[in-house]
Structures are given as structure tokens and as C-alpha cells.
Design a protein around this motif. Structure first.
Motif, PDB file in Angstrom:
ATOM      1  N   GLU A 109       0.833  -1.206   0.000  1.00 40.78           N
ATOM      2  CA  GLU A 109       0.000   0.000   0.000  1.00 40.78           C
ATOM      3  C   GLU A 109       0.870   1.259   0.000  1.00 40.78           C
ATOM      4  OE1 GLU A 109      -3.738   1.865   2.529  1.00 40.78           O
ATOM      5  OE2 GLU A 109      -2.592   0.206   3.363  1.00 40.78           O
ATOM      6  N   VAL A 110       1.931   1.244   0.779  1.00 41.42           N
ATOM      7  CA  VAL A 110       2.852   2.379   0.808  1.00 41.42           C
ATOM      8  C   VAL A 110       3.532   2.545  -0.545  1.00 41.42           C
ATOM      9  CG1 VAL A 110       5.021   3.191   1.827  1.00 41.42           C
ATOM     10  CG2 VAL A 110       3.214   2.306   3.300  1.00 41.42           C
ATOM     11  N   ARG A 111       3.975   1.433  -1.117  1.00 36.37           N
ATOM     12  CA  ARG A 111       4.621   1.496  -2.441  1.00 36.37           C
ATOM     13  C   ARG A 111       3.649   1.993  -3.507  1.00 36.37           C
ATOM     14  NH1 ARG A 111       7.397  -3.977  -3.780  1.00 36.37           N
ATOM     15  NH2 ARG A 111       7.873  -2.826  -5.675  1.00 36.37           N
ATOM     16  N   PHE A 112       2.419   1.516  -3.449  1.00 34.70           N
ATOM     17  CA  PHE A 112       1.410   1.935  -4.417  1.00 34.70           C
ATOM     18  C   PHE A 112       1.128   3.429  -4.297  1.00 34.70           C
ATOM     19  CE2 PHE A 112      -3.051   2.743  -5.483  1.00 34.70           C
ATOM     20  CZ  PHE A 112      -3.056   2.340  -6.810  1.00 34.70           C
ATOM     21  N   THR A 113       1.017   3.916  -3.076  1.00 35.69           N
ATOM     22  CA  THR A 113       0.760   5.338  -2.856  1.00 35.69           C
ATOM     23  C   THR A 113       1.904   6.174  -3.410  1.00 35.69           C
ATOM     24  OG1 THR A 113      -0.503   4.808  -0.872  1.00 35.69           O
ATOM     25  CG2 THR A 113       0.240   7.071  -1.096  1.00 35.69           C
ATOM     26  N   ALA A 114       3.134   5.733  -3.191  1.00 42.14           N
ATOM     27  CA  ALA A 114       4.295   6.463  -3.715  1.00 42.14           C
ATOM     28  C   ALA A 114       4.287   6.458  -5.240  1.00 42.14           C
ATOM     29  CB  ALA A 114       5.584   5.848  -3.182  1.00 42.14           C
TER      30      ALA A 114
END
Length: 88
Positions: free
Chosen positions: A48-53
Motif C-alpha cells: 500500500e505504501v509502495r502503491f501510494t508512492a
């Protein structure tokens, strides 16, 4: 005949030890499953963090490309402004 039937039934029935063993196995499986669920949750958070970035980066590139198109093609500026008006 009666004793034979009783012996057969006794062999087929679960004892308290059998039930305790099954309960222990169930608890072990439950603990293992709980640990796996926590691992998956942690992996989902990382993704989720990677996707948001990545999404932020895509938005930035979209803005940059829009500005470049507007600067190098004056006709496109009118079209871009029209699209922005439609989105509001």
C-alpha cells in the motif's frame, strides 16, 4: 453378542485423550493461521505504501507532461482548460 457390540462401539468412539489431542492440534493450526494472517497484513501495508508512492509519481508526471504540452502547443492549452472546466 452384547460384549462384541460394546467392544466395537468402544473402538469407534473418541476418548477424552483423543479429543484433547484434536483440540491441541486445532489450537496449533489456529496459531499458525494467525501468524500467516499477520504476515499477509504486513505485506499488504508495504504494498500500500509502495502503491501510494507510485501513484504520487504518476500524478507528478501527468502534471509535468500537461505543462509541457501546454507550453509547446498553444492550441492544446485551450483544450486542457476546457477539460479542467468539465472536471469541475
Amino acid at each position: 453378542m452384547k460384549s462384541e457390540t460394546k467392544e466395537e462401539l468402544t473402538k469407534e468412539l473418541a476418548t477424552k485423550a483423543d479429543i484433547a489431542e484434536v483440540r491441541t492440534e486445532i489450537e496449533k493450526v489456529r496459531a499458525d493461521l494467525s501468524a500467516e494472517v499477520e504476515k499477509v497484513r504486513a505485506e499488504v501495508k508495504v504494498l500500500e505504501v509502495r502503491f501510494t508512492a507510485e501513484l504520487r509519481l504518476i500524478k507528478l508526471w501527468l502534471i509535468i507532461l500537461t505543462v509541457l504540452v501546454a507550453v509547446f502547443n498553444r492550441d492544446a492549452l485551450g483544450l486542457i482548460l476546457e477539460i479542467i472546466r468539465l472536471l469541475k
